[in-house]
Scaffold this motif. Structure first.
Motif, PDB file in Angstrom:
ATOM      1  N   ALA A 237       0.808  -1.218   0.000  1.00 34.70           N
ATOM      2  CA  ALA A 237       0.000   0.000   0.000  1.00 34.70           C
ATOM      3  C   ALA A 237       0.844   1.273   0.000  1.00 34.70           C
ATOM      4  O   ALA A 237       0.324   2.362  -0.230  1.00 34.70           O
ATOM      5  N   ASP A 238       2.142   1.137   0.225  1.00 36.72           N
ATOM      6  CA  ASP A 238       3.017   2.306   0.231  1.00 36.72           C
ATOM      7  C   ASP A 238       3.160   2.868  -1.179  1.00 36.72           C
ATOM      8  O   ASP A 238       3.085   2.134  -2.160  1.00 36.72           O
ATOM      9  N   VAL A 239       3.363   4.175  -1.251  1.00 37.33           N
ATOM     10  CA  VAL A 239       3.358   4.883  -2.532  1.00 37.33           C
ATOM     11  C   VAL A 239       4.785   5.269  -2.931  1.00 37.33           C
ATOM     12  O   VAL A 239       5.516   5.870  -2.148  1.00 37.33           O
ATOM     13  N   ILE A 240       5.150   4.887  -4.143  1.00 33.91           N
ATOM     14  CA  ILE A 240       6.454   5.232  -4.707  1.00 33.91           C
ATOM     15  C   ILE A 240       6.206   5.971  -6.015  1.00 33.91           C
ATOM     16  O   ILE A 240       5.581   5.428  -6.920  1.00 33.91           O
ATOM     17  N   GLU A 241       6.667   7.199  -6.063  1.00 33.87           N
ATOM     18  CA  GLU A 241       6.477   8.055  -7.246  1.00 33.87           C
ATOM     19  C   GLU A 241       5.005   8.150  -7.652  1.00 33.87           C
ATOM     20  O   GLU A 241       4.663   8.068  -8.829  1.00 33.87           O
ATOM     21  N   GLY A 242       4.143   8.285  -6.647  1.00 36.69           N
ATOM     22  CA  GLY A 242       2.721   8.501  -6.899  1.00 36.69           C
ATOM     23  C   GLY A 242       1.914   7.248  -7.194  1.00 36.69           C
ATOM     24  O   GLY A 242       0.737   7.333  -7.499  1.00 36.69           O
ATOM     25  N   VAL A 243       2.544   6.075  -7.106  1.00 35.41           N
ATOM     26  CA  VAL A 243       1.869   4.816  -7.437  1.00 35.41           C
ATOM     27  C   VAL A 243       2.130   3.815  -6.315  1.00 35.41           C
ATOM     28  O   VAL A 243       3.252   3.721  -5.812  1.00 35.41           O
ATOM     29  N   LYS A 244       1.093   3.070  -5.942  1.00 37.72           N
ATOM     30  CA  LYS A 244       1.272   2.049  -4.908  1.00 37.72           C
ATOM     31  C   LYS A 244       2.275   0.999  -5.365  1.00 37.72           C
ATOM     32  O   LYS A 244       2.316   0.642  -6.550  1.00 37.72           O
ATOM     33  N   LEU A 245       3.069   0.505  -4.427  1.00 40.13           N
ATOM     34  CA  LEU A 245       4.039  -0.540  -4.736  1.00 40.13           C
ATOM     35  C   LEU A 245       3.338  -1.747  -5.348  1.00 40.13           C
ATOM     36  O   LEU A 245       3.842  -2.357  -6.302  1.00 40.13           O
ATOM     37  N   GLU A 246       2.172  -2.068  -4.845  1.00 41.15           N
ATOM     38  CA  GLU A 246       1.395  -3.192  -5.383  1.00 41.15           C
ATOM     39  C   GLU A 246       1.104  -2.997  -6.875  1.00 41.15           C
ATOM     40  O   GLU A 246       1.193  -3.941  -7.666  1.00 41.15           O
ATOM     41  N   THR A 247       0.776  -1.777  -7.272  1.00 39.40           N
ATOM     42  CA  THR A 247       0.472  -1.481  -8.669  1.00 39.40           C
ATOM     43  C   THR A 247       1.722  -1.640  -9.540  1.00 39.40           C
ATOM     44  O   THR A 247       1.639  -2.185 -10.644  1.00 39.40           O
ATOM     45  N   TRP A 248       2.876  -1.166  -9.029  1.00 41.05           N
ATOM     46  CA  TRP A 248       4.123  -1.365  -9.783  1.00 41.05           C
ATOM     47  C   TRP A 248       4.377  -2.851 -10.004  1.00 41.05           C
ATOM     48  O   TRP A 248       4.763  -3.269 -11.094  1.00 41.05           O
ATOM     49  N   LYS A 249       4.164  -3.656  -8.954  1.00 42.77           N
ATOM     50  CA  LYS A 249       4.381  -5.101  -9.066  1.00 42.77           C
ATOM     51  C   LYS A 249       3.436  -5.719 -10.091  1.00 42.77           C
ATOM     52  O   LYS A 249       3.840  -6.575 -10.885  1.00 42.77           O
ATOM     53  N   GLU A 250       2.173  -5.296 -10.069  1.00 42.39           N
ATOM     54  CA  GLU A 250       1.203  -5.822 -11.039  1.00 42.39           C
ATOM     55  C   GLU A 250       1.590  -5.429 -12.460  1.00 42.39           C
ATOM     56  O   GLU A 250       1.499  -6.249 -13.383  1.00 42.39           O
ATOM     57  N   ARG A 251       2.020  -4.201 -12.649  1.00 43.20           N
ATOM     58  CA  ARG A 251       2.404  -3.732 -13.987  1.00 43.20           C
ATOM     59  C   ARG A 251       3.528  -4.582 -14.562  1.00 43.20           C
ATOM     60  O   ARG A 251       3.474  -5.000 -15.722  1.00 43.20           O
TER      61      ARG A 251
END
Length: 86
Positions: free
Chosen positions: A59-73
């Motif tokens: 749930a933490d945000v890196i460069e405006g995006v959740k870490l979970e979202t980066w992993k999914e991408r």
């Protein structure tokens, strides 16, 4: 409301590391160089793993995006490019 149950979410200031890495991976995928894409996507996975090892949660945000979202991408990019081992 009991604030002791609320988890703190880390928000990393814009570092301009992850977003350019992602954009580079996307450009390489579009070029069709799957060997290079595989290498760069793996570097991206390792960078995300570094954040996880540093204690960042999904749930933490890196460069405006959740870490979970980066992993999914990155997972979807690897999967869609057919780079998963048999």
């Amino acid at each position: 409301m009991d604030n002791s149950r609320i988890e703190k979410i880390k928000v990393m200031k814009k570092t301009n590391v992850i977003t350019p890495m992602w954009q580079n991976c996307q450009s390489i995928l579009k070029s069709g160089d799957l060997e290079l894409a595989d290498n760069k996507l793996m570097e991206f996975v390792w960078k995300l793993a570094d954040y996880t090892m540093e204690g960042f949660k999904d749930a933490d945000v890196i460069e405006g995006v959740k870490l979970e979202t980066w992993k999914e991408r990155v997972w979807f990019a690897i999967e869609n490019a057919g780079l998963l081992p048999e």
